[in-house]
Design an enzyme around this catalytic site. Structure first.
Site, PDB file in Angstrom:
ATOM      1  N   MET A  32      -4.393  -6.839   8.350  1.00 14.77           N
ATOM      2  CA  MET A  32      -5.030  -7.114   9.642  1.00 14.77           C
ATOM      3  C   MET A  32      -6.553  -7.042   9.495  1.00 14.77           C
ATOM      4  O   MET A  32      -7.265  -6.869  10.498  1.00 14.77           O
ATOM      5  CB  MET A  32      -4.524  -6.140  10.697  1.00 14.77           C
ATOM      6  CG  MET A  32      -3.023  -6.301  10.932  1.00 14.77           C
ATOM      7  SD  MET A  32      -2.521  -5.826  12.573  1.00 14.77           S
ATOM      8  CE  MET A  32      -2.948  -4.118  12.565  1.00 14.77           C
TER       9      MET A  32
ATOM     10  N   HIS B 175      -6.383  -1.240   1.029  1.00 18.07           N
ATOM     11  CA  HIS B 175      -6.059  -2.667   0.894  1.00 18.07           C
ATOM     12  C   HIS B 175      -6.450  -3.176  -0.503  1.00 18.07           C
ATOM     13  O   HIS B 175      -5.696  -3.927  -1.124  1.00 18.07           O
ATOM     14  CB  HIS B 175      -6.819  -3.502   1.929  1.00 18.07           C
ATOM     15  CG  HIS B 175      -6.504  -3.192   3.353  1.00 18.07           C
ATOM     16  ND1 HIS B 175      -7.399  -2.576   4.192  1.00 18.07           N
ATOM     17  CD2 HIS B 175      -5.398  -3.428   4.105  1.00 18.07           C
ATOM     18  CE1 HIS B 175      -6.870  -2.446   5.402  1.00 18.07           C
ATOM     19  NE2 HIS B 175      -5.650  -2.948   5.373  1.00 18.07           N
TER      20      HIS B 175
ATOM     21  N   GLN C  17       7.420   0.850   8.057  1.00 14.98           N
ATOM     22  CA  GLN C  17       7.209  -0.602   7.979  1.00 14.98           C
ATOM     23  C   GLN C  17       7.735  -1.153   6.647  1.00 14.98           C
ATOM     24  O   GLN C  17       8.401  -2.198   6.609  1.00 14.98           O
ATOM     25  CB  GLN C  17       5.712  -0.883   8.116  1.00 14.98           C
ATOM     26  CG  GLN C  17       5.292  -2.297   7.804  1.00 14.98           C
ATOM     27  CD  GLN C  17       3.814  -2.507   8.095  1.00 14.98           C
ATOM     28  OE1 GLN C  17       3.424  -2.606   9.245  1.00 14.98           O
ATOM     29  NE2 GLN C  17       2.985  -2.570   7.069  1.00 14.98           N
TER      30      GLN C  17
ATOM     31  N   SER D 125      -7.574   4.626   6.358  1.00 18.35           N
ATOM     32  CA  SER D 125      -7.065   3.758   7.420  1.00 18.35           C
ATOM     33  C   SER D 125      -8.237   3.092   8.123  1.00 18.35           C
ATOM     34  O   SER D 125      -9.322   3.673   8.238  1.00 18.35           O
ATOM     35  CB  SER D 125      -6.281   4.612   8.433  1.00 18.35           C
ATOM     36  OG  SER D 125      -6.160   3.923   9.655  1.00 18.35           O
ATOM     37  N   SER D 126      -7.990   1.892   8.605  1.00 14.72           N
ATOM     38  CA  SER D 126      -9.027   1.176   9.364  1.00 14.72           C
ATOM     39  C   SER D 126      -9.438   1.978  10.591  1.00 14.72           C
ATOM     40  O   SER D 126     -10.541   1.810  11.109  1.00 14.72           O
ATOM     41  CB  SER D 126      -8.496  -0.186   9.828  1.00 14.72           C
ATOM     42  OG  SER D 126      -7.894  -0.862   8.759  1.00 14.72           O
TER      43      SER D 126
HETATM   44  P1  AMP Z   1      -2.951  -3.177   7.794  1.00 11.10           P
HETATM   45  O1  AMP Z   1      -4.160  -4.020   7.589  1.00 11.10           O
HETATM   46  O2  AMP Z   1      -3.248  -1.832   8.384  1.00 11.10           O
HETATM   47  O3  AMP Z   1      -1.821  -3.917   8.472  1.00 11.10           O
HETATM   48  O4  AMP Z   1      -2.415  -2.849   6.331  1.00 11.10           O
HETATM   49  C1  AMP Z   1      -2.115  -3.861   5.409  1.00 11.10           C
HETATM   50  C2  AMP Z   1      -1.374  -3.242   4.250  1.00 11.10           C
HETATM   51  O5  AMP Z   1      -2.193  -2.264   3.628  1.00 11.10           O
HETATM   52  C3  AMP Z   1      -0.085  -2.527   4.683  1.00 11.10           C
HETATM   53  O6  AMP Z   1       0.946  -2.819   3.737  1.00 11.10           O
HETATM   54  C4  AMP Z   1      -0.491  -1.071   4.646  1.00 11.10           C
HETATM   55  O7  AMP Z   1       0.592  -0.206   4.395  1.00 11.10           O
HETATM   56  C5  AMP Z   1      -1.463  -1.070   3.484  1.00 11.10           C
HETATM   57  N1  AMP Z   1      -2.338   0.095   3.551  1.00 11.10           N
HETATM   58  C6  AMP Z   1      -3.086   0.497   4.611  1.00 11.10           C
HETATM   59  N2  AMP Z   1      -3.729   1.651   4.314  1.00 11.10           N
HETATM   60  C7  AMP Z   1      -3.366   1.984   3.060  1.00 11.10           C
HETATM   61  C8  AMP Z   1      -3.669   3.066   2.185  1.00 11.10           C
HETATM   62  N3  AMP Z   1      -4.493   4.048   2.557  1.00 11.10           N
HETATM   63  N4  AMP Z   1      -3.104   3.080   0.950  1.00 11.10           N
HETATM   64  C9  AMP Z   1      -2.264   2.093   0.557  1.00 11.10           C
HETATM   65  N5  AMP Z   1      -1.934   1.037   1.334  1.00 11.10           N
HETATM   66  C10 AMP Z   1      -2.471   0.978   2.564  1.00 11.10           C
END
Ligand code: AMP
Length: 284
Positions: free
Chosen positions: A30, A37, A155, A187-188
């Site tokens: 996202m 990421h 998820q 995290s974002s």
């Molecule tokens: P998102 O943009 O939050 O939808 O995340 C995109 C992907 O990145 C998803 O598969 C998340 O699980 C992964 N992700 C987000 N934060 C982390 C993190 N700290 N470590 C590993 N993967 C992550």
């Protein structure tokens, strides 16, 4: 790196590569990309011939009153970071490219049971939105492998179940959670924390690791372990607990005792920001 906004454009870009027998790795995101990421993207780069990253804030997976409008957008930096890491294609569709005017889009994908636990209780329909967009993205990109973070453990299991049930020919690759130095899962949403909240947020991972140590010291009882985590979180003074659950790692069912591979999962609100984290734990 090529950036494309249309579904037709993605197909036109990838079809010749697929015909040439090149493997396609896909990282759906996202945006607001961070080290977590990047770790998925770097793994895809190492394992696949062609790497595709999607950047799309999916309105279907946000409920009323959630942070869709506040979700951080850093597209220029995201694209620069993808380019630096050797991504071949960034797919950045608009909402109307994905869902038309919204009225004509009639399909939803739901994985029952798994979607009803943990975050599914407080975020009704969240995982239906995730499944629908991921299934659609898989239909557009047609990846051989897709990379998902264990940070979003529920998820990950749901997407695995979905591709198995719908016979979508993609391998789902699980990637370890990337953490800040003090253990906070990257995290974002961490950028929304004030300095005090940020300090308190480190208590989330501390509470999880202290429970794992408790298990290694012989404690198997879920109530005792949950109480320890809750106590740890409550003493930080900032966290409002959404859930603390210790579940079967394979199906997210509640356990009374750690007698199989399990996952300790928590969700808390710190101020307005909802954070989740999880760790593996086994009786061994
Ligand atoms: P998102 O943009 O939050 O939808 O995340 C995109 C992907 O990145 C998803 O598969 C998340 O699980 C992964 N992700 C987000 N934060 C982390 C993190 N700290 N470590 C590993 N993967 C992550």
């Amino acid at each position: 790196m090529t950036t494309i906004e249309t579904i037709e454009g993605v197909r036109g870009f990838l079809d010749p590569m697929r015909r040439a027998g090149r493997s396609i790795g896909f990282v759906p995101t996202m945006g607001a990309l961070h080290a977590g990421h990047w770790s998925l993207i770097e793994r895809a780069r190492a394992e696949c011939d062609v790497v595709v990253v999607s950047i799309f804030v999916n309105p279907l997976q946000f409920g009323k009153g959630e942070d869709l409008d506040l979700y951080p957008a850093t597209l220029d930096a995201d694209l620069a970071g993808c380019d630096e890491r050797g991504v071949d294609l960034a797919f950045c569709p608009t909402v109307s490219e994905m869902y038309g005017d919204g009225q004509s889009f009639k399909t939803g994908v739901r994985v029952s049971d798994l979607s009803e636990h943990l975050c599914g209780r407080s975020r009704a329909n969240h995982f239906d939105g995730v499944c629908t967009v991921v299934a659609k993205l898989f239909g557009i990109v047609g990846p051989d492998r897709a990379y998902f973070g264990e940070k979003d453990y529920q998820q990950l299991l749901i997407v695995r179940r979905m591709v198995a049930d719908l016979s979508i020919p993609v391998e789902i690759v699980a990637c370890a959670t990337l953490r800040e130095r003090d253990g906070l899962a990257i995290s974002s949403r961490n950028r929304f924390l004030s300095p005090d909240q940020r300090k308190a947020a480190a208590g989330i991972y501390e509470s999880l690791t202290s429970a794992v140590e408790f298990v290694h010291a012989g404690q198997r009882n879920i109530s005792e372990l949950s109480a320890r985590i809750r106590h740890h979180l409550e003493t930080s003074g900032q966290a409002r607990i959404d859930y603390v659950e210790i579940v079967d790692a394979a199906n997210l069912e509640s356990l009374t005792e750690i007698d199989r591979p399990a996952r300790i999962c928590v969700a808390v609100h710190i101020g307005e920001t909802r954070l989740i984290d999880n760790v593996a734990v086994d009786a061994m």
